[in-house]
Scaffold this motif. Sequence first.
Motif, mmCIF file in Angstrom:
data_model
loop_
_atom_site.group_PDB
_atom_site.id
_atom_site.type_symbol
_atom_site.label_atom_id
_atom_site.label_comp_id
_atom_site.label_asym_id
_atom_site.label_seq_id
_atom_site.Cartn_x
_atom_site.Cartn_y
_atom_site.Cartn_z
ATOM 1 N N ILE A 90 12.439 -56.864 10.394
ATOM 2 C CA ILE A 90 12.948 -57.843 8.672
ATOM 3 C C ILE A 90 12.475 -56.694 8.091
ATOM 4 O O ILE A 90 13.147 -56.735 6.179
ATOM 5 N N GLY A 91 11.092 -55.974 7.939
ATOM 6 C CA GLY A 91 11.055 -55.056 7.009
ATOM 7 C C GLY A 91 12.147 -53.570 6.718
ATOM 8 O O GLY A 91 12.285 -53.255 5.614
ATOM 9 N N LEU B 195 7.889 -42.980 5.386
ATOM 10 C CA LEU B 195 6.696 -44.434 6.043
ATOM 11 C C LEU B 195 7.899 -45.104 6.607
ATOM 12 O O LEU B 195 7.761 -45.759 7.913
ATOM 13 N N LEU B 196 9.324 -45.398 6.584
ATOM 14 C CA LEU B 196 10.557 -45.899 6.281
ATOM 15 C C LEU B 196 10.957 -45.205 7.168
ATOM 16 O O LEU B 196 11.458 -45.689 8.318
ATOM 17 N N THR B 197 10.768 -43.861 7.273
ATOM 18 C CA THR B 197 11.588 -43.230 8.492
ATOM 19 C C THR B 197 11.076 -42.898 9.379
ATOM 20 O O THR B 197 11.563 -43.111 10.893
ATOM 21 N N VAL C 230 4.804 -59.397 15.099
ATOM 22 C CA VAL C 230 4.556 -58.080 14.747
ATOM 23 C C VAL C 230 6.049 -57.313 14.681
ATOM 24 O O VAL C 230 6.807 -56.691 13.304
ATOM 25 N N LEU C 231 6.402 -57.323 15.723
ATOM 26 C CA LEU C 231 7.645 -57.091 15.832
ATOM 27 C C LEU C 231 8.897 -57.530 15.003
ATOM 28 O O LEU C 231 9.732 -56.328 14.883
ATOM 29 N N LEU D 230 6.589 -52.720 1.118
ATOM 30 C CA LEU D 230 5.007 -53.772 1.627
ATOM 31 C C LEU D 230 4.728 -53.962 2.643
ATOM 32 O O LEU D 230 3.654 -53.873 3.421
ATOM 33 N N LEU D 231 5.944 -54.597 3.175
ATOM 34 C CA LEU D 231 6.273 -55.106 4.656
ATOM 35 C C LEU D 231 5.647 -54.119 5.709
ATOM 36 O O LEU D 231 4.287 -54.332 6.546
ATOM 37 N N LEU D 232 6.297 -53.106 5.388
ATOM 38 C CA LEU D 232 5.840 -51.694 6.602
ATOM 39 C C LEU D 232 4.441 -51.625 6.099
ATOM 40 O O LEU D 232 3.723 -50.612 6.848
#
Length: 246
Positions: A177-178, A141-143, A171-172, A119-121
Amino acid sequence: MLHAATNHFCDENKLGEGGFGPVYKGTLADGKEIAVKRLSRTSGQGLLEFKNEVMLIARLQHRNLVRLLGCCLEKNEKLLVYEFMPNRSLDVFLGYMAPEYAMEGLFSIKSDVFSFGVLLLEIISGKRNNGFHLLECGESLLTFAWKLWSKGKGMELIDQHLVQSCVAAEVLKCIHIGLLCVQEDPADRPSMSSVVVMLGSEIIPIPRPTEPAFSIGRVVAKPTEPTSNDRICSVNEVTISNLSPR
């Protein structure tokens, strides 16, 4: 009792429709609100599947999951009784299962951390993971986020609507953390209390994440112009759609 609680499963009490049947809001005689899942007789879910679902939910008594209060098998009715969620289920907003649960049925509080990380990403990128795709790559999206962050290009992940108003360092940090939250090994993911501390602190060091859990995006091939011989037909000459797996 459940018929009375749901006003005989009237349409006014219907909360939604699932793959196996509708769900109704009900109120017991003592005023307790419940949600009743009424399995459709044409759903294809038989007695064995019903019992398996009851046993699975009973074993998963997790503080972040809706509780199963009871079940009913009488005549042709198959009913599951859950606690009522006035703001609907979290899956409406999240719908993400950690890989260890999806593949092996293992569930823990670290499974929730995974969902939070996705969700954070999504918030940062302005894209949904389950709708994310790159031509002929099939990346999730994760990779995609991991590759950008690893190359020091994390800012390229940010939704263009946020670029002008965001603080790059913040943001970074959120991307960092995401990515910690979506690591493959649940033991490597931080607890939610640690996530809160990291988000609110400027001095706590944040460990480097490992590569995220394997998650498949949708593969979209480049369109080609079919020729007259390229049509795919069934034996009765009805055309068949080309299916793209998720």
